[in-house]
Motif scaffolding. Structure first.
Motif, PDB file in Angstrom:
ATOM      1  N   MET A   1     -43.523  11.150 108.776  1.00  0.00           N
ATOM      2  CA  MET A   1     -42.613  10.034 109.022  1.00  0.00           C
ATOM      3  C   MET A   1     -41.398  10.142 108.089  1.00  0.00           C
ATOM      4  SD  MET A   1     -43.885   6.116 109.353  1.00  0.00           S
ATOM      5  CE  MET A   1     -43.104   5.020 110.540  1.00  0.00           C
ATOM      6  N   PRO A   2     -40.192  10.319 108.659  1.00  0.00           N
ATOM      7  CA  PRO A   2     -39.015  10.552 107.789  1.00  0.00           C
ATOM      8  C   PRO A   2     -38.739   9.363 106.872  1.00  0.00           C
ATOM      9  CG  PRO A   2     -38.531  11.015 110.108  1.00  0.00           C
ATOM     10  CD  PRO A   2     -39.871  10.371 110.078  1.00  0.00           C
ATOM     11  N   GLN A   3     -39.219   8.178 107.242  1.00  0.00           N
ATOM     12  CA  GLN A   3     -38.947   7.002 106.409  1.00  0.00           C
ATOM     13  C   GLN A   3     -39.628   7.093 105.059  1.00  0.00           C
ATOM     14  OE1 GLN A   3     -39.617   6.898 109.644  1.00  0.00           O
ATOM     15  NE2 GLN A   3     -38.818   5.052 110.619  1.00  0.00           N
ATOM     16  N   SER A   8     -34.810  10.837 100.719  1.00  0.00           N
ATOM     17  CA  SER A   8     -33.801  10.091 101.480  1.00  0.00           C
ATOM     18  C   SER A   8     -33.516   8.732 100.866  1.00  0.00           C
ATOM     19  CB  SER A   8     -34.264   9.908 102.928  1.00  0.00           C
ATOM     20  OG  SER A   8     -35.234   8.880 103.004  1.00  0.00           O
ATOM     21  N   PHE A   9     -34.293   8.343  99.849  1.00  0.00           N
ATOM     22  CA  PHE A   9     -34.153   6.984  99.313  1.00  0.00           C
ATOM     23  C   PHE A   9     -32.847   6.780  98.579  1.00  0.00           C
ATOM     24  CE2 PHE A   9     -38.975   5.898  99.059  1.00  0.00           C
ATOM     25  CZ  PHE A   9     -39.035   5.969 100.428  1.00  0.00           C
ATOM     26  N   GLN A  12     -29.600   6.634 100.615  1.00  0.00           N
ATOM     27  CA  GLN A  12     -29.546   5.437 101.478  1.00  0.00           C
ATOM     28  C   GLN A  12     -29.292   4.189 100.644  1.00  0.00           C
ATOM     29  OE1 GLN A  12     -31.513   5.176 105.340  1.00  0.00           O
ATOM     30  NE2 GLN A  12     -33.156   6.290 104.345  1.00  0.00           N
ATOM     31  N   LEU A  13     -29.971   4.121  99.486  1.00  0.00           N
ATOM     32  CA  LEU A  13     -29.763   2.947  98.639  1.00  0.00           C
ATOM     33  C   LEU A  13     -28.317   2.881  98.164  1.00  0.00           C
ATOM     34  CD1 LEU A  13     -33.025   2.868  96.519  1.00  0.00           C
ATOM     35  CD2 LEU A  13     -32.311   1.262  98.287  1.00  0.00           C
ATOM     36  N   TRP A  15     -25.571   4.181  99.552  1.00  0.00           N
ATOM     37  CA  TRP A  15     -24.619   3.843 100.620  1.00  0.00           C
ATOM     38  C   TRP A  15     -24.860   2.439 101.166  1.00  0.00           C
ATOM     39  CZ3 TRP A  15     -20.252   6.205 100.982  1.00  0.00           C
ATOM     40  CH2 TRP A  15     -20.137   7.503 100.491  1.00  0.00           C
ATOM     41  N   LEU A  16     -26.124   1.986 101.105  1.00  0.00           N
ATOM     42  CA  LEU A  16     -26.393   0.602 101.515  1.00  0.00           C
ATOM     43  C   LEU A  16     -25.671  -0.363 100.585  1.00  0.00           C
ATOM     44  CD1 LEU A  16     -27.901  -1.523 103.202  1.00  0.00           C
ATOM     45  CD2 LEU A  16     -29.764  -1.382 101.554  1.00  0.00           C
ATOM     46  N   ALA A  19     -22.003  -0.206 101.395  1.00  0.00           N
ATOM     47  CA  ALA A  19     -21.707  -0.831 102.687  1.00  0.00           C
ATOM     48  C   ALA A  19     -21.857  -2.338 102.592  1.00  0.00           C
ATOM     49  CB  ALA A  19     -22.641  -0.277 103.770  1.00  0.00           C
TER      50      ALA A  19
ATOM     51  N   LEU B   9     -40.847  10.521 116.122  1.00  0.00           N
ATOM     52  CA  LEU B   9     -40.338  10.115 114.820  1.00  0.00           C
ATOM     53  C   LEU B   9     -39.091  10.891 114.426  1.00  0.00           C
ATOM     54  CD1 LEU B   9     -43.748   9.835 112.957  1.00  0.00           C
ATOM     55  CD2 LEU B   9     -42.370   7.994 113.910  1.00  0.00           C
ATOM     56  N   PHE B  12     -35.735   9.293 113.493  1.00  0.00           N
ATOM     57  CA  PHE B  12     -35.529   8.580 112.232  1.00  0.00           C
ATOM     58  C   PHE B  12     -35.104   9.520 111.112  1.00  0.00           C
ATOM     59  CE2 PHE B  12     -38.998   6.111 114.384  1.00  0.00           C
ATOM     60  CZ  PHE B  12     -38.167   5.094 114.812  1.00  0.00           C
ATOM     61  N   VAL B  14     -33.180  11.555 108.487  1.00  0.00           N
ATOM     62  CA  VAL B  14     -31.903  11.390 107.794  1.00  0.00           C
ATOM     63  C   VAL B  14     -31.298  12.771 107.605  1.00  0.00           C
ATOM     64  CG1 VAL B  14     -30.795  10.625 105.674  1.00  0.00           C
ATOM     65  CG2 VAL B  14     -32.696   9.320 106.624  1.00  0.00           C
ATOM     66  N   SER B  33     -27.441   7.940 108.155  1.00  0.00           N
ATOM     67  CA  SER B  33     -27.766   6.549 107.848  1.00  0.00           C
ATOM     68  C   SER B  33     -26.548   5.835 107.255  1.00  0.00           C
ATOM     69  CB  SER B  33     -28.950   6.498 106.885  1.00  0.00           C
ATOM     70  OG  SER B  33     -29.220   5.176 106.521  1.00  0.00           O
ATOM     71  N   MET B  37     -24.270   2.722 108.686  1.00  0.00           N
ATOM     72  CA  MET B  37     -24.028   1.509 107.884  1.00  0.00           C
ATOM     73  C   MET B  37     -22.534   1.196 107.868  1.00  0.00           C
ATOM     74  SD  MET B  37     -26.321   2.158 104.520  1.00  0.00           S
ATOM     75  CE  MET B  37     -28.040   2.589 104.617  1.00  0.00           C
ATOM     76  N   SER B 116     -34.454   0.876 110.654  1.00  0.00           N
ATOM     77  CA  SER B 116     -35.786   1.433 110.890  1.00  0.00           C
ATOM     78  C   SER B 116     -36.290   2.170 109.657  1.00  0.00           C
ATOM     79  CB  SER B 116     -35.747   2.371 112.091  1.00  0.00           C
ATOM     80  OG  SER B 116     -35.021   3.534 111.743  1.00  0.00           O
ATOM     81  N   HIS B 117     -35.522   2.091 108.562  1.00  0.00           N
ATOM     82  CA  HIS B 117     -35.957   2.744 107.320  1.00  0.00           C
ATOM     83  C   HIS B 117     -36.435   1.689 106.341  1.00  0.00           C
ATOM     84  CE1 HIS B 117     -35.162   7.142 107.239  1.00  0.00           C
ATOM     85  NE2 HIS B 117     -34.747   6.795 108.444  1.00  0.00           N
ATOM     86  N   ILE B 118     -37.671   1.827 105.923  1.00  0.00           N
ATOM     87  CA  ILE B 118     -38.287   0.819 105.055  1.00  0.00           C
ATOM     88  C   ILE B 118     -37.503   0.673 103.754  1.00  0.00           C
ATOM     89  CG2 ILE B 118     -39.918   2.516 104.114  1.00  0.00           C
ATOM     90  CD1 ILE B 118     -40.723  -1.186 104.691  1.00  0.00           C
ATOM     91  N   ILE B 119     -36.897   1.770 103.299  1.00  0.00           N
ATOM     92  CA  ILE B 119     -36.171   1.667 102.030  1.00  0.00           C
ATOM     93  C   ILE B 119     -34.945   0.755 102.174  1.00  0.00           C
ATOM     94  CG2 ILE B 119     -34.779   3.764 102.430  1.00  0.00           C
ATOM     95  CD1 ILE B 119     -36.190   2.608  99.046  1.00  0.00           C
ATOM     96  N   VAL B 120     -34.335   0.779 103.378  1.00  0.00           N
ATOM     97  CA  VAL B 120     -33.165  -0.072 103.617  1.00  0.00           C
ATOM     98  C   VAL B 120     -33.595  -1.532 103.747  1.00  0.00           C
ATOM     99  CG1 VAL B 120     -31.292  -0.575 105.211  1.00  0.00           C
ATOM    100  CG2 VAL B 120     -31.863   1.793 104.681  1.00  0.00           C
ATOM    101  N   ALA B 123     -34.740  -2.821 100.477  1.00  0.00           N
ATOM    102  CA  ALA B 123     -33.632  -3.083  99.549  1.00  0.00           C
ATOM    103  C   ALA B 123     -32.964  -4.415  99.903  1.00  0.00           C
ATOM    104  CB  ALA B 123     -32.613  -1.953  99.603  1.00  0.00           C
ATOM    105  N   LEU B 124     -32.769  -4.667 101.190  1.00  0.00           N
ATOM    106  CA  LEU B 124     -32.173  -5.944 101.610  1.00  0.00           C
ATOM    107  C   LEU B 124     -33.076  -7.118 101.226  1.00  0.00           C
ATOM    108  CD1 LEU B 124     -30.806  -5.028 105.161  1.00  0.00           C
ATOM    109  CD2 LEU B 124     -29.444  -5.666 103.178  1.00  0.00           C
ATOM    110  N   PHE B 181     -38.604  -3.672 109.599  1.00  0.00           N
ATOM    111  CA  PHE B 181     -38.822  -2.224 109.710  1.00  0.00           C
ATOM    112  C   PHE B 181     -39.801  -1.898 110.844  1.00  0.00           C
ATOM    113  CE2 PHE B 181     -42.263   0.656 108.249  1.00  0.00           C
ATOM    114  CZ  PHE B 181     -41.638   1.872 108.419  1.00  0.00           C
ATOM    115  N   VAL B 185     -39.057   0.250 114.245  1.00  0.00           N
ATOM    116  CA  VAL B 185     -39.731   1.531 114.451  1.00  0.00           C
ATOM    117  C   VAL B 185     -40.555   1.509 115.732  1.00  0.00           C
ATOM    118  CG1 VAL B 185     -41.517   3.059 113.554  1.00  0.00           C
ATOM    119  CG2 VAL B 185     -39.754   2.172 112.024  1.00  0.00           C
TER     120      VAL B 185
END
Lengths: 163, 251
Positions: A1-3, A8-9, A12-13, A15-16, A19, B9, B12, B14, B33, B37, B116-120, B123-124, B181, B185
């Motif tokens: 699972m790429p998530q 990738s963390f 993404q963090l 740029w999040l 943004a 998958l 998803f 990146v 990603s 954004m 769809s990314h748990i890290i995003v 973070a929110l 998330f 997904v």
């Protein structure tokens, strides 16, 4: 699972954060004040129009009240004029009637007194006529000449007897 | 590799765009990603600014939509937090629009679903959690800790209730992020799985049988649009509810 790939963390963090902060600044500084201003202006305008409408309504009600009042006044005036005219007419009629009644009574009294005078005149005349008649009849029947005053006295006596 | 490339998958993944960037030893390379954004941020800004540009007293369709979104979030905030919530409006509005546009753009073909990314999403959710907690402490000081003591509970139950309250408070960012998330997904995986049925079924049957998964995709993509909007709404209203807890401290 790429998530679940930890590599990738961090990008993404990063740029999040960029943004979202950018979005927040754009929204809070640029976009939302404009939208809020438009909505506020509309609210003000609607409020202003509502107030104007309320004022116009009050004015219209005032005009209506004045109109109704003037109609009521006119009606009352007409009513009082009618009443006054009716009273005047009634008074005039009453005066004329009283006048008429008074004249009638006067004339009646005059006529009555005239009738009384003629009656007494007639009655007096009757006595003379009766005395003359009695004297004439006596001289014709008996040849005795009776003077007028004696005959009159006799008639008077008979009348007194009969009465 | 080919089979892996058609994994549900795979969408998803990146992928870096351009060269590697790093900051303080951390990788901050631009990727798809980050691209989506920024596309969402740009689209929200353009959508709002163009919609409101005429500033018409009687709005057209576009302006009405912009005003609807503004009023929608403003009313949500007002109903849940009251007038004290007004100063947090730009923040809550940004959350709503960002989640909504990321969810909706994820439904475009060949796009990338940021949410769809748990890290995003985490973070929110963590941002919501930290800001709300900070507001609670700033407004009420240490008195905010009494939020964890349920009112009206018998004293002998408190040793049990207080840990439960604390755990449920700290679980908030998890539930908030996992809800968004997982919804994203699941929907996207389902679409790809159904899509992968079209060709085999069409070849196996008399071509006609391929229509069945296509019809299912058509129905589900409608459902996915609904879910995209609904999840943005859920994320935002939960933010408002948490804000209310911090501002008013009423359970």
């Amino acid at each position: 699972m790429p998530q679940l790939d930890p590599t990738s963390f961090s990008p993404q963090l990063f740029w999040l954060a960029i943004a979202f902060i950018l979005l927040y600044l754009l929204m809070s500084r640029l976009v939302l004040p404009r939208v809020g201003k438009v909505l506020g202006q509309r609210e003000e305008r609607i409020q202003g129009n509502l107030e104007k409408a309320v004022k116009l309504k009050a004015e219209a009600e005032e005009v209506l009240a004045a109109y109704q009042k003037s109609i009521a006044d006119a009606r009352a005036e007409a009513h009082s004029a009618l009443n006054q005219a009716a009273a005047e007419i009634a008074a005039a009629t009453a005066a004329r009637e009283a006048d008429f009644a008074r004249k009638l009574a006067e004339q009646t009294a005059v006529a009555e007194s005239r009738i009384k005078v003629s009656k007494t005149q007639a009655l007096a005349d009757i006595r003379t006529v009766a005395g003359d008649l009695a004297a004439a009849m006596t001289s014709k029947l008996t040849g005795v000449t009776v003077n007028g005053s004696d005959a009159g006295g006799a008639v008077e006596a008979v009348l007194k007897e009969r009465a | 590799m080919a089979a892996e490339h058609h994994s549900p998958l795979e969408q998803f993944r990146v992928e870096h765009i351009g060269g590697n960037l790093s900051l303080g030893g951390y990788d901050i390379s631009f990727n798809n990603s980050a691209l989506w954004m920024l596309i969402a941020v740009a689209a929200i800004t353009v959508f709002m600014l163009v919609g409101i540009r005429k500033q018409a007293v009687v709005p057209g369709r576009w302006q009405a939509l912009v005003e609807f979104l503004y009023d929608f979030v403003a009313n949500m905030l007002k109903e849940n937090v009251g007038n004290e919530g007004r100063k947090y409006f730009p923040w809550v509005f940004s959350i709503f629009m960002f989640v909504l546009f990321c969810n909706l753009f994820g439904l475009l073909p060949n796009s990338f679903t940021v949410t769809s990314h748990i890290i995003v999403t985490f973070a929110l959710a963590l941002m919501v959690f930290i800001i709300v907690t900070a507001i609670g402490f700033i407004r009420h000081g240490l008195h905010f800790l009494s939020f964890f003591v349920p009112k009206g509970a018998p004293a002998w139950l408190l040793p049990l209730m207080i840990p439960i309250e604390i755990i449920s408070y700290f679980i908030r960012p998890m539930s908030l992020s996992v809800r968004l998330f997982a919804n994203m997904v699941a929907g996207h995986v389902m679409l790809v799985v159904l899509g992968s049925f079209v060709l085999p079924l069409g070849l196996a049957g008399a071509y006609i049988s391929g229509i069945v998964p296509v019809a299912a995709i058509t129905a589900i993509i409608g459902l996915e649009f609904l879910i995209a909007c609904l999840q943005a709404y859920v994320f935002t209203i939960l933010t408002c509810i948490y804000l209310n807890d911090a501002v008013h401290m009423n359970h």
